[in-house]
Design a protein around this motif. Structure first.
Motif, PDB file in Angstrom:
ATOM      1  N   PRO A   1     -53.457   3.358 -73.884  1.00 10.89           N
ATOM      2  CA  PRO A   1     -52.121   2.900 -73.471  1.00 10.89           C
ATOM      3  C   PRO A   1     -50.984   3.573 -74.226  1.00 10.89           C
ATOM      4  O   PRO A   1     -49.974   3.948 -73.608  1.00 10.89           O
ATOM      5  CB  PRO A   1     -52.175   1.393 -73.756  1.00 10.89           C
ATOM      6  N   GLU A   2     -51.124   3.763 -75.540  1.00 11.97           N
ATOM      7  CA  GLU A   2     -50.022   4.330 -76.308  1.00 11.97           C
ATOM      8  C   GLU A   2     -49.769   5.784 -75.914  1.00 11.97           C
ATOM      9  O   GLU A   2     -48.617   6.218 -75.794  1.00 11.97           O
ATOM     10  CB  GLU A   2     -50.298   4.232 -77.808  1.00 11.97           C
ATOM     11  N   ALA A   3     -50.844   6.554 -75.692  1.00  9.71           N
ATOM     12  CA  ALA A   3     -50.684   7.946 -75.271  1.00  9.71           C
ATOM     13  C   ALA A   3     -49.988   8.016 -73.910  1.00  9.71           C
ATOM     14  O   ALA A   3     -49.127   8.876 -73.673  1.00  9.71           O
ATOM     15  CB  ALA A   3     -52.045   8.634 -75.200  1.00  9.71           C
ATOM     16  N   LYS A   4     -50.326   7.110 -73.041  1.00  8.92           N
ATOM     17  CA  LYS A   4     -49.702   7.089 -71.720  1.00  8.92           C
ATOM     18  C   LYS A   4     -48.214   6.727 -71.839  1.00  8.92           C
ATOM     19  O   LYS A   4     -47.358   7.361 -71.205  1.00  8.92           O
ATOM     20  CB  LYS A   4     -50.436   6.098 -70.808  1.00  8.92           C
ATOM     21  N   ARG A   5     -47.909   5.734 -72.651  1.00  4.28           N
ATOM     22  CA  ARG A   5     -46.509   5.317 -72.783  1.00  4.28           C
ATOM     23  C   ARG A   5     -45.644   6.432 -73.386  1.00  4.28           C
ATOM     24  O   ARG A   5     -44.492   6.631 -72.975  1.00  4.28           O
ATOM     25  CB  ARG A   5     -46.425   4.045 -73.632  1.00  4.28           C
ATOM     26  N   GLN A   6     -46.187   7.156 -74.366  1.00  9.70           N
ATOM     27  CA  GLN A   6     -45.439   8.275 -74.947  1.00  9.70           C
ATOM     28  C   GLN A   6     -45.137   9.328 -73.884  1.00  9.70           C
ATOM     29  O   GLN A   6     -44.026   9.880 -73.827  1.00  9.70           O
ATOM     30  CB  GLN A   6     -46.240   8.895 -76.087  1.00  9.70           C
ATOM     31  N   LEU A   7     -46.120   9.584 -73.009  1.00  9.95           N
ATOM     32  CA  LEU A   7     -45.898  10.537 -71.918  1.00  9.95           C
ATOM     33  C   LEU A   7     -44.828  10.013 -70.961  1.00  9.95           C
ATOM     34  O   LEU A   7     -43.957  10.772 -70.514  1.00  9.95           O
ATOM     35  CB  LEU A   7     -47.207  10.783 -71.163  1.00  9.95           C
ATOM     36  N   TYR A   8     -44.860   8.723 -70.651  1.00  9.22           N
ATOM     37  CA  TYR A   8     -43.900   8.169 -69.702  1.00  9.22           C
ATOM     38  C   TYR A   8     -42.462   8.302 -70.218  1.00  9.22           C
ATOM     39  O   TYR A   8     -41.535   8.542 -69.429  1.00  9.22           O
ATOM     40  CB  TYR A   8     -44.205   6.693 -69.426  1.00  9.22           C
ATOM     41  N   HIS A   9     -42.260   8.152 -71.521  1.00  8.71           N
ATOM     42  CA  HIS A   9     -40.919   8.348 -72.079  1.00  8.71           C
ATOM     43  C   HIS A   9     -40.442   9.782 -71.831  1.00  8.71           C
ATOM     44  O   HIS A   9     -39.265  10.010 -71.507  1.00  8.71           O
ATOM     45  CB  HIS A   9     -40.915   8.032 -73.580  1.00  8.71           C
ATOM     46  N   ARG A  10     -41.348  10.740 -71.943  1.00  6.20           N
ATOM     47  CA  ARG A  10     -40.984  12.145 -71.679  1.00  6.20           C
ATOM     48  C   ARG A  10     -40.682  12.354 -70.191  1.00  6.20           C
ATOM     49  O   ARG A  10     -39.760  13.077 -69.830  1.00  6.20           O
ATOM     50  CB  ARG A  10     -42.112  13.073 -72.126  1.00  6.20           C
ATOM     51  N   LEU A  11     -41.467  11.708 -69.348  1.00  7.80           N
ATOM     52  CA  LEU A  11     -41.243  11.843 -67.907  1.00  7.80           C
ATOM     53  C   LEU A  11     -39.901  11.255 -67.495  1.00  7.80           C
ATOM     54  O   LEU A  11     -39.195  11.809 -66.651  1.00  7.80           O
ATOM     55  CB  LEU A  11     -42.367  11.145 -67.123  1.00  7.80           C
ATOM     56  N   GLU A  12     -39.562  10.134 -68.087  1.00  8.31           N
ATOM     57  CA  GLU A  12     -38.314   9.465 -67.723  1.00  8.31           C
ATOM     58  C   GLU A  12     -37.108  10.347 -67.993  1.00  8.31           C
ATOM     59  O   GLU A  12     -36.095  10.270 -67.285  1.00  8.31           O
ATOM     60  CB  GLU A  12     -38.200   8.137 -68.493  1.00  8.31           C
ATOM     61  N   ALA A  13     -37.227  11.254 -68.970  1.00 10.18           N
ATOM     62  CA  ALA A  13     -36.097  12.114 -69.324  1.00 10.18           C
ATOM     63  C   ALA A  13     -35.908  13.273 -68.348  1.00 10.18           C
ATOM     64  O   ALA A  13     -34.829  13.863 -68.291  1.00 10.18           O
ATOM     65  CB  ALA A  13     -36.298  12.668 -70.740  1.00 10.18           C
TER      66      ALA A  13
END
Length: 776
Positions: free
Chosen positions: A96-108
């Protein structure tokens, strides 16, 4: 909103497979992964994945053109390219944490309103969006594909409380129509539907086999065909998907499921599996698994593991008496058989079915969703609630009570009533409220199974049936085992053609079997050969030619609608249809040379006509003849509908349907459109000019080369020689036009000569005994 471009992040087996299937739907895809430390090619992971898929069998891509739609990249240099994607699929490690870190990058970097989804197999959506802005959560879903994405039809779709309804609707429709998925709406619970039940089933089956002292062969024999599960059973399935997944899934589910859940209570220690993983025995991708192949004296010997000792021994086919009881007396007989295999069947199925009944409505609002998830995700013939109906809801409840086990509330609510019933011409399902509700189909889905519940066939015999599917369209259905074609099939088709011409506007040839047709019934042919009924065989060939020719020149349009295998005579009938609307996973081919004969129901003739009139063929008569000789001589089977077009088993203008459930509706619409456009039967072709002996000599020179290289056997030479005579036109001269009847006569003559040959008879016998061609 429309999905026109996509991106997949994670170029592992699942991510690359999802990218390939998006490309199969005609969508340009950007495939991204990390940059490995010290890599000269910064996109090496994505590029390597594409190379691997290009060599894989079964192939993730349906055509070379699809492969060109996937562009490799990496997450450092190409992240800004995601702005062009309408849908971004995340398929990285299950953390989950690896996925959430990626999602923050995607949101940008992603475009506002673009959809993001995770392919997670177990992690609830609520965990994944923790700490993410609401703008991201509104566009986020879970789209759980099953591996391999091209071939496994299930897609579990999970929306969160903040997810935009439009985003869910867009993905549901796109996955259904363009990707061909059976989309099941799942609740946001650990493991969703299929893996929650499937994982429980597998762990229970492993534990009970060890507890009861079954061999892996016995367990797989019981937990496969007799209960409508694929022949891999339990241990064969684990070898296929990877044994190392067992503890990973168990650990994840153990963390996520609430205390008291039966899945957690069934968390048995599995020391043998831990030992196998440590030794690299993870299944087919490792050094073997519960089964393995070992070289012995130049031959491969299949071995199976002993569940008690962990040592391998020669594998032996299991034939439990309980299976024979199930064949004659039904599923209850299997579960009550008084030996260890019967006790095993009861232990595994009673636990699994009771667990599934406990989970509705927690994981799905309907039992239909649960059954569909298990059918499409695990290839079960019957879902859990359909299996309960086969046993009887009252019977199962009584057996659970007698064993001192609780009866799940939904099963108690049934109170002896079936979970499914046919009422007022439609299928209904029992809901958690205790009332029956209609089983609904997505708009545009037409199933023959539903039509059969409300109508009687127009015509019917032991091998085929003719149905009225509405709007002046009839449907011709094969009904024999494996949809093999025989004299009864041809008789009914010959009766159907004038009847449809009199009463209907068009006809579709379609069925809902696993395969459209495996071709002519070889068992009946072998029987006739063994008793010397040559005239009967020749009459069947003549009847097939006449019936297929009548189909081709019928006064109404005939649309073939294949799915799965369409081989031999099954392919030939499609060659004679006015049009074909094929499921994308249709595998067409003229494979008669594998059993020592040649196509003789017009297959040679139709393939010659198609290739000789192909506007893109090279000049002169020899290139098309050589191409047809190669396709038929090598028994080439197209591995997709798209590839079938390349071989001209399908015409360029024939249609392709991605979703199997939409095939009949699409074929019916195609037939009606042809009627509205003023369709008329084709005129017989003008005389066909073939080179005769000169072409035959050229083809035999090619064949001699194969023989010298050891690529053709002595009987291959005989069969190919007969095929060369048909395709070259026999003793004709290129100045002499040949009619269709002349080519059909050549087919009959070659067939009659070959079917009497002892080596051809040996090939037919071997195919029937082993399912594999004999190289004699």
């Amino acid at each position: 909103m429309e999905i026109r471009q996509a991106a997949v992040i994670g170029a592992g087996v699942m991510g690359s497979g999802i990218a390939a299937h998006l490309a199969n739907a005609g969508i340009p895809v950007l495939l991204l992964d990390i940059v490995p430390e010290g890599a000269k090619d910064r996109s090496v992971l994505a590029r390597t994945a594409l190379e691997r898929m290009g060599k894989a069998d079964p192939a993730p891509f349906m055509s070379p053109e699809a492969a060109k739609l996937v562009a490799p990249g990496n997450l450092e240099d190409d992240l800004d390219r995601l702005e062009a994607a309408d849908w971004i699929v995340e398929a990285i490690v299950e953390e989950p944490e690896a996925k959430r870190q990626l999602y923050h990058r995607l949101e940008a970097v992603r475009r506002k309103g673009s959809i993001v989804s995770s392919n997670t197999s177990t992690i609830p959506l609520a965990y994944l969006v923790e700490g993410l802005p609401e703008s991201f959560a509104r566009d986020f879903l879970i789209t759980h594909f099953f591996n391999p994405p091209r071939y496994m039809r299930l897609l579990e779709l999970v929306a969160g409380p903040l997810t935009r309804p439009e985003a869910a609707a867009v993905l549901r429709d796109f996955a259904d129509r363009r990707l061909g998925k059976g989309v099941v709406l799942a609740k946001d619970t650990p493991g969703f539907i299929a893996n929650r039940i499937g994982g429980f089933w597998l762990r229970t089956a492993i534990h009970e086999a060890a507890r009861l002292g079954l061999t892996v062969e016995e367990a797989d024999a019981v937990m496969s065909g007799p209960v409508g599960i694929p022949k891999t059973g339990v241990f064969g399935l684990l070898d296929l998907v990877g044994i190392d997944l067992v503890p990973k899934v168990a650990a994840s589910m153990g963390r996520l499921l609430p205390p008291g859940d039966r899945y957690r209570e069934q968390a048995f220690d599995l020391p043998l599996i831990e030992r196998m993983i440590a030794e690299g025995r993870t299944g087919r991708k490792g050094k073997g698994g519960f089964y393995r192949l070992r070289e012995e004296g130049g031959r491969k010997v299949k071995e199976a593991i002993d569940l008690a000792t962990g040592r391998y021994r020669r594998s032996e086919r299991a034939r439990p008496e309980s299976i024979e009881a199930a064949k004659t007396q039904g599923l209850r007989a299997l579960l009550t058989y008084p030996d260890r295999t019967g006790r095993y069947a009861w232990a595994v199925l009673s636990e699994t079915l009771a667990y599934a009944a406990e989970l509705v409505p927690a994981i799905s609002d309907t039992i239909q969703g649960v059954d569909e998830a298990m059918r499409l995700g695990y290839n079960w013939k019957y879902g859990p609630f359909e299996l309960i109906d086969r046993l009887g809801t009252g019977w199962l409840a009584e057996q659970l009570q007698a064993a001192g086990r609780p009866v799940p509330p939904l099963l108690a609510l049934a109170a002896g009533r079936p979970f499914y019933r046919s009422e007022a011409g439609g299928l209904e399902q029992l809901g958690p409220d205790g009332a029956y509700h209609p089983v609904t189909r997505p708009e545009g889905v037409l199933l023959l199974a539903d039509i059969k519940r409300t109508t009687e066939p127009i015509l019917k015999n032991g091998s085929a049936a003719l149905w009225d599917i509405g709007d002046g369209v009839a449907c011709f259905e094969f009904t024999s085992k494996m949809n093999a074609l025989d004299g009864d099939t041809l008789d009914l088709l010959a009766r159907a053609i004038p009847l449809v011409a009199e009463r209907y506007r068009a006809m579709v040839i379609y069925n809902e079997g696993t395969n459209f047709s495996v071709g002519a019934n070889l068992g009946l042919a072998l029987f006739a050969l063994n008793v010397g009924l040559w005239s009967e065989i020749e009459a069947l060939v003549q009847k097939g030619q006449e019936t297929y020719r009548a189909l081709k020149y019928a006064s109404f349009p005939v649309v073939g609608a294949p799915s799965g295998l369409a081989l031999g005579g099954g392919c030939e009938i499609l060659l004679h249809c006015a049009a074909v609307q094929a499921h994308a996973e249709s595998y067409l081919g003229l494979v008669e040379t594998g059993v020592g004969i040649v196509p003789a129901w017009g297959g040679c003739k139709e393939m010659l006509l198609r290739h000789m009139t192909n506007p893109h063929r090279p000049g002169g008569p020899m290139p098309p003849i050589a191409r047809v000789f190669e396709l038929i001589g090598l028994a080439t089977v197209a591995k997709s509908a798209a590839e079938a077009k390349q071989h001209l088993y399908l015409r360029p203008e024939d249609g392709i349907t991605m979703n199997r459930d939409r095939l009949l509706a699409d074929a019916k619409a195609r037939a009606l459109a042809m009627v509205e456009a003023g369709w008329r039967p084709p005129a017989p072709p003008a005389g066909i000019h073939l080179p005769g002996p000169t072409a035959r000599t050229a083809l035999e020179l090619v064949l001699n080369g194969y023989v010298r290289l050891g690529k053709a056997t002595p009987h291959d030479r005989v069969v190919a020689g007969a095929l060369a005579e048909v395709l070259s036109g026999g003793d004709t001269d290129i100045t002499e036009p040949l009619a269709e009847a002349d080519l059909l006569a050549l087919e009959r003559r070659a067939f009659a000569r070959l079917v009497r040959h002892p080596a051809s008879i040996a090939r037919i016998e071997h195919m029937l005994e082993t399912g594999k061609p004999l190289r004699n």
